[in-house]
Design a protein around this motif. Sequence first.
Motif, short mmCIF file in Angstrom:
data_model
loop_
_atom_site.label_atom_id
_atom_site.label_comp_id
_atom_site.label_asym_id
_atom_site.label_seq_id
_atom_site.Cartn_x
_atom_site.Cartn_y
_atom_site.Cartn_z
N GLY A 27 -20.56 -34.79 -0.83
CA GLY A 27 -20.95 -36.20 -0.90
C GLY A 27 -19.82 -37.14 -1.19
O GLY A 27 -18.76 -36.75 -1.69
N LEU A 28 -20.05 -38.41 -0.90
CA LEU A 28 -19.11 -39.49 -1.21
C LEU A 28 -19.92 -40.70 -1.64
O LEU A 28 -20.80 -41.17 -0.91
CB LEU A 28 -18.26 -39.85 0.00
N PHE A 29 -19.64 -41.19 -2.87
CA PHE A 29 -20.25 -42.43 -3.35
C PHE A 29 -19.16 -43.49 -3.46
O PHE A 29 -18.13 -43.27 -4.09
CB PHE A 29 -20.90 -42.22 -4.72
N ASP A 30 -19.39 -44.64 -2.81
CA ASP A 30 -18.44 -45.76 -2.82
C ASP A 30 -19.08 -46.90 -3.60
O ASP A 30 -20.07 -47.49 -3.17
CB ASP A 30 -18.14 -46.19 -1.39
N LYS A 31 -18.53 -47.21 -4.77
CA LYS A 31 -19.14 -48.24 -5.62
C LYS A 31 -18.89 -49.64 -5.09
O LYS A 31 -19.56 -50.59 -5.49
CB LYS A 31 -18.63 -48.10 -7.05
N THR A 32 -17.94 -49.80 -4.17
CA THR A 32 -17.65 -51.14 -3.66
C THR A 32 -18.80 -51.66 -2.80
O THR A 32 -19.00 -52.87 -2.72
CB THR A 32 -16.34 -51.17 -2.85
N ASP A 33 -19.53 -50.77 -2.14
CA ASP A 33 -20.68 -51.22 -1.37
C ASP A 33 -21.94 -50.42 -1.70
O ASP A 33 -22.93 -50.46 -0.97
CB ASP A 33 -20.40 -51.16 0.14
N THR A 83 -16.85 -44.76 4.32
CA THR A 83 -17.56 -45.95 3.87
C THR A 83 -16.70 -47.17 4.18
O THR A 83 -15.67 -47.06 4.84
CB THR A 83 -17.84 -45.88 2.36
N SER A 84 -17.09 -48.32 3.65
CA SER A 84 -16.34 -49.54 3.96
C SER A 84 -14.95 -49.54 3.34
O SER A 84 -14.04 -50.17 3.86
CB SER A 84 -17.12 -50.77 3.45
N ALA A 85 -14.77 -48.81 2.22
CA ALA A 85 -13.48 -48.84 1.53
C ALA A 85 -12.76 -47.50 1.52
O ALA A 85 -11.55 -47.46 1.32
CB ALA A 85 -13.66 -49.31 0.08
N MET A 86 -13.47 -46.40 1.75
CA MET A 86 -12.86 -45.08 1.62
C MET A 86 -13.20 -44.17 2.79
O MET A 86 -14.21 -44.37 3.48
CB MET A 86 -13.31 -44.42 0.30
N ARG A 87 -12.34 -43.18 2.95
CA ARG A 87 -12.56 -42.14 3.96
C ARG A 87 -12.20 -40.80 3.34
O ARG A 87 -11.14 -40.65 2.72
CB ARG A 87 -11.70 -42.40 5.19
N VAL A 88 -13.08 -39.83 3.50
CA VAL A 88 -12.83 -38.49 2.99
C VAL A 88 -12.75 -37.54 4.18
O VAL A 88 -13.69 -37.44 4.97
CB VAL A 88 -13.94 -38.04 2.02
N GLU A 89 -11.61 -36.87 4.30
CA GLU A 89 -11.43 -35.86 5.35
C GLU A 89 -11.59 -34.49 4.71
O GLU A 89 -10.88 -34.14 3.77
CB GLU A 89 -10.04 -36.01 5.98
N ALA A 90 -12.55 -33.73 5.21
CA ALA A 90 -12.88 -32.43 4.64
C ALA A 90 -12.53 -31.31 5.60
O ALA A 90 -12.63 -31.46 6.83
CB ALA A 90 -14.37 -32.37 4.29
N LYS A 91 -12.14 -30.17 5.03
CA LYS A 91 -11.81 -29.00 5.84
C LYS A 91 -12.33 -27.75 5.16
O LYS A 91 -12.16 -27.56 3.95
CB LYS A 91 -10.29 -28.87 6.04
N ILE A 92 -13.00 -26.89 5.95
CA ILE A 92 -13.48 -25.61 5.45
C ILE A 92 -12.32 -24.62 5.55
O ILE A 92 -11.98 -24.16 6.65
CB ILE A 92 -14.69 -25.13 6.24
N GLU A 93 -11.69 -24.30 4.44
CA GLU A 93 -10.51 -23.45 4.45
C GLU A 93 -10.85 -21.97 4.47
O GLU A 93 -10.14 -21.18 5.08
CB GLU A 93 -9.63 -23.78 3.24
N GLU A 94 -11.91 -21.59 3.76
CA GLU A 94 -12.32 -20.19 3.74
C GLU A 94 -13.83 -20.12 3.66
O GLU A 94 -14.46 -20.98 3.05
CB GLU A 94 -11.73 -19.45 2.52
N MET A 95 -14.41 -19.08 4.27
CA MET A 95 -15.84 -18.85 4.15
C MET A 95 -16.17 -17.41 4.48
O MET A 95 -15.53 -16.78 5.32
CB MET A 95 -16.64 -19.80 5.05
N GLU A 96 -17.15 -16.89 3.77
CA GLU A 96 -17.65 -15.54 4.02
C GLU A 96 -19.15 -15.54 3.79
O GLU A 96 -19.65 -16.19 2.86
CB GLU A 96 -16.98 -14.53 3.07
N TYR A 97 -19.84 -14.81 4.66
CA TYR A 97 -21.27 -14.66 4.50
C TYR A 97 -21.57 -13.42 3.65
O TYR A 97 -20.80 -12.46 3.62
CB TYR A 97 -21.98 -14.51 5.84
N GLY A 98 -22.73 -13.45 2.99
CA GLY A 98 -23.22 -12.26 2.32
C GLY A 98 -23.82 -11.29 3.32
O GLY A 98 -23.87 -11.55 4.52
N GLU A 99 -24.28 -10.17 2.83
CA GLU A 99 -24.86 -9.16 3.72
C GLU A 99 -26.11 -9.71 4.39
O GLU A 99 -26.89 -10.44 3.79
CB GLU A 99 -25.21 -7.91 2.91
N GLY A 100 -26.31 -9.36 5.64
CA GLY A 100 -27.52 -9.79 6.33
C GLY A 100 -27.22 -10.56 7.59
O GLY A 100 -26.23 -10.31 8.28
#
Length: 397
Positions: A296-302, A346-363
Amino acid sequence: MAESARPSIKSVQRSLIVGILVGLIFGCVIGIGLATLYIRSNPPVYAGGAYPKELTQIYQNHYLAMVIDSYLVNGQLENAQERLKSFDQTTKIEALGRWSAIYVAGGRAAEAQAINKLAVDLKEAEGWNPDTISAVAAELTNEFQGDNAKVQAITTFASQLGQVPVDTGQPGEAEPPPAEPAATAEPAPSGGGGFSWTTVLLCLLLLLLVALIAFVLYRRLAGKQKAPTKPQVVWEGEGPAPLKQWSSTYTFGQDNYDEFFTIETENGDFLGESGMGILETVPGTKPKQVVAFDVGLFDKTDITTLSRVVMSEYAYNDEAIRAKVDANPQAEAVLAEPGGTFTLETSAMRVEAKIEEMEYGEGRNAYFDKLKIALNVFVKEGADLKIGTMDIPDEYK
C-alpha cells in the motif's frame, strides 16, 4: 624528546569511572539519610493505625456500605458500632437513612427494617442528638424529591428514631452535631510535619553534587559525541534518487507479518505511509497459508490510499478473491512472479516495487513460503508537500 604530561586515555577513563562510583555511593548515602529523616518526621502511618474516615469520600461510602451489609448478614450490633465509631453522628445517620431508602425502593423491605433497627440501637447506645436526626432526614427528603418510595422510607426511618423530617430551608446543611465523646475521638498523629532546616540544607547539597557530576560528565563527553549523520541513499538508477528505499522478506510462519513504514522529508515532515502486510489466507490453516499481500501507499497531501494486491497463482485465478480486490477502486491485483514490477502513484509520490524473491509452499502454487519485495519511494518533481495537515500517526511515534 621529553615525555608528554597529558594523561593517557585509560587513565582518564579510570578516573571517570571512579568519580562516577564515588558520586553514586555518596548520593545513596545522602538519599538514605534524607529518607530516614523524612520518615521520622512524617511517619507513614499513625501509632494507632489509620482510620476509615481518612479515606477519600468514595471509599468511605464503600466502607459504610460494607459495614451495613455485614450487619444485615450477622446482626451483630457490637461489631457495627465498633466499625462506625470513627464517624460522626451526621455521617452515620445519613448512611443508614440512605441505604434504608435504597433497599425500600428496591423492594427489600426486610433489609430496610433491619437497617432501621440498627439505627435505633446505635441511637440508644450513643445518645444521638434529635436535632441532628431531624436535620439529616430533611436533607435526604429534599434529595429524594420525586421518588415517593424513598421519601416514604426516610419518613419511616426518622419516625422510628423518634423524629420527623424538618425542612431547614437549606438542603444539604444540617445542624452541627454535638462533640463526640472523648472515648471515641481519634488520636492526633504523632510527629511534626514539614522539613527542618537541616533537611533543606541536605537537599541543597545533594542537588549541588548531582549538578557538579553532570557538569563534569558533560565537559568530558561533549567533545566526543557527534550528531549521527543520516545515511545517504545508494541509487544506481536513472533520475533523482528515491526519498526512501525499503525491502522486507516474508517467510512462512510469520502470522502477524505487517511491515509498514512512514515516509518523511529530509526535514522530518510527515508525507505518508507505505509497506506490505498480509491480506488473504487459506481459512483454518495454522500457521497461516498466505495467498495475497497488500502493498500500500498512503499520501497525506491528497488523502489517498492505493493498494496493489500481490497474489499467488491460486489466488489470482480464484473468482471470489479477485472479486474482493476488484470491489475496491483503489486496489489492483498483481500476479506474483520473480522479478515482477509494479507501481503505485499519487499526486505527490510514486512507489516503484519489485518482487526480488518468491517461493511457493508445497501444493498447487497456492500459498507463499517466501516473498521479498523492494520499494523505492520517489517524490514527484514540483509536488506541493505542504498540502494537508496530518501529523505522524501515534503507532509510528
